[in-house]
Design an enzyme around this catalytic site. Sequence first.
Site, PDB file in Angstrom:
ATOM      1  CB  SER A 127      11.135   0.832  49.486  1.00 23.03           C
ATOM      2  OG  SER A 127      11.390   0.045  48.338  1.00 23.03           O
TER       3      SER A 127
ATOM      4  CE1 TYR B 276       6.859   2.603  46.944  1.00 24.66           C
ATOM      5  CE2 TYR B 276       9.005   1.826  46.186  1.00 24.66           C
ATOM      6  CZ  TYR B 276       7.963   1.776  47.101  1.00 24.66           C
ATOM      7  OH  TYR B 276       8.035   0.914  48.172  1.00 24.66           O
TER       8      TYR B 276
END
Length: 370
Positions: free
Chosen positions: A193, A221
């Site tokens: 990501s 995250y």
Amino acid sequence: MATTTSSKKKKEALGWMEWLRGWLYVVYEMLFQRITASHLHNPMPLPPLNDITCIVTGSTSGIGREIARQLAESGAHVVMAVRNTKAAQDLIQKWQNDWSGMGLPLNVEVMELDLLSLDSVVRFAEAWNSRLGPLHVLINNAGIFSIGEPQKFSKDGYEEHMQVNHLAPALLSVLLLPSLVKGSPSRIINVNSVMHYVGFVDTEDMNVVSGKRKYTSLVGYSSSKLAQVMFSSVLHKRLPAEAGISVVCVSPGIVHTNVARDLPRVVQAAYHLIPYFIFSPQEGSRSALFAATDPQVPEYCELLKADEWPVGAFLSQDCRPTNPSEEAHNTETSHEVWEKTLEMIGLPSDAVERLIEGEDIICWYGANKG
């Protein structure tokens, strides 16, 4: 030298300039990803993939579903490694019906894999390796981003983002090395990501419980995604060239997937208001499909290894090589992440070398737990 080492160890977060540059990169990708990827076709055209076996985690929704479907339609034998096996079977039935009359039936099967259980990861790897067949591509796609949720831990005792996005895929990748060697030239593709650019990993506080940093889902995250990049870089270096295994991290871009269901309603509304900027799952699958199938990817990986580049291969959402974050270039922290990860997933420090040589290893999880 001692002073420098000690000062590095005291780093407890990104510097404000690193943090700002990271966020600028995230915003830039969101605003301009459609322009920078305008040269790509949608869907991504794939070569014939007959005789290629691919395992795809998290393949019942979003990007993973698109990856699995397109690989299967190109002739690959696809293994959907998922927690919800019934949802996967239903999907396969739908795909077969849609594909009927267009060629041979799709070669897709389902195997159970729960990334929130390291025991499940070991069981999956043992079941797969016992087939004694080759594996050509492993795509670690499954991930969670529980925005606004309180901090949660797996039954293994690890923060859920860290386990699902990093620890479980790391364990799966290492345990499947024997099958990947048989399938050589083979590839490990980690769907990462752009958010790793604002991540920071404290190897002494992987669960973010010490209080040195305030836990938020964003911290969980982004840290897990950075940990995956760092671990992948070291794995890339430790795999001998003769093993024939390429390790690549890819950014799918900013994609409208099931992650959005965990977003606050205001942010979900923004997602629907700016569809031009946000990729569809099909568009988001392109970088992973490119990394899994393009013939030049192994050459790129070997070039980085030969050049002693500090980080492994990373492809942006436009399928072009790019540099991961500044923090990802910190080789000292990357090796600490490597060592800490192996400890957390119950593997010996020389697990990779022994598996490549064809030796057996004992993982603390699975049948050996206790």
